[in-house]
Design a protein around this motif. Structure first.
Motif, short mmCIF file in Angstrom:
data_model
loop_
_atom_site.label_atom_id
_atom_site.label_comp_id
_atom_site.label_asym_id
_atom_site.label_seq_id
_atom_site.Cartn_x
_atom_site.Cartn_y
_atom_site.Cartn_z
N VAL A 1 -11.44 40.51 -3.40
CA VAL A 1 -10.52 39.65 -2.68
C VAL A 1 -11.22 39.17 -1.42
N GLU A 2 -11.31 37.86 -1.26
CA GLU A 2 -11.93 37.28 -0.07
C GLU A 2 -10.84 36.90 0.92
N ARG A 3 -11.04 37.31 2.18
CA ARG A 3 -10.06 37.04 3.22
C ARG A 3 -10.73 36.42 4.43
N ASP A 4 -9.99 35.58 5.14
CA ASP A 4 -10.42 35.06 6.43
C ASP A 4 -9.52 35.72 7.47
N LEU A 5 -10.06 36.68 8.20
CA LEU A 5 -9.27 37.44 9.17
C LEU A 5 -9.80 37.25 10.58
N ASP B 1 -17.42 36.57 12.15
CA ASP B 1 -16.78 35.38 11.60
C ASP B 1 -15.45 35.67 10.88
N GLY B 2 -15.02 36.92 10.88
CA GLY B 2 -13.72 37.27 10.32
C GLY B 2 -13.66 37.37 8.81
N ARG B 3 -14.82 37.29 8.15
CA ARG B 3 -14.80 37.42 6.69
C ARG B 3 -14.56 38.87 6.30
N CYS B 4 -13.75 39.05 5.28
CA CYS B 4 -13.47 40.39 4.76
C CYS B 4 -13.48 40.31 3.24
N MET B 5 -14.21 41.21 2.63
CA MET B 5 -14.26 41.31 1.17
C MET B 5 -13.66 42.67 0.81
N CYS B 6 -12.61 42.65 0.02
CA CYS B 6 -11.94 43.88 -0.39
C CYS B 6 -12.15 44.06 -1.90
N PHE B 7 -12.55 45.25 -2.26
CA PHE B 7 -12.88 45.53 -3.65
C PHE B 7 -11.82 46.43 -4.28
N PHE B 8 -11.38 46.02 -5.45
CA PHE B 8 -10.37 46.73 -6.22
C PHE B 8 -10.90 46.96 -7.62
#
Length: 83
Positions: free
Chosen positions: A2-6, A46-53
């Motif tokens: 899941v790619e997020r801009d945080l 830069d606020g990028r977050c990668m969440c792995f499931f």
């Protein structure tokens, strides 16, 4: 994945989002879904977050994030290649 801009997220809010992902995955597992939160990587500059499931499909992981009310830009299949 899941790619997020945080960008600009407070660390307390980031921790709360992670807890929500974990709790929602646990709830879905109790309901019979084969899905779990694995880990995240956050780039504060830069606020990028990668969440792995781990799950049966990208749609299932998207559903988890929708249920947890977590923002995302994209949900896509990814391979975890850590050594």
């Amino acid at each position: 994945m899941v790619e997020r801009d945080l960008k600009g997220i407070a660390m307390d809010d980031l921790a709360a989002a992670q807890k929500a992902a974990i709790a929602t995955a646990e709830t879905m597992r109790r309901e019979g879904a084969k899905v779990r939160y694995m880990h995240s990587s956050f780039v504060p500059n830069d606020g990028r977050c990668m969440c792995f499931f781990e799950g049966e499909s990208a749609e299932q992981v998207q559903s988890l994030n929708d249920r947890a009310a977590l923002p995302y830009q994209r949900v896509t299949e990814a391979l975890d290649l850590r050594a």
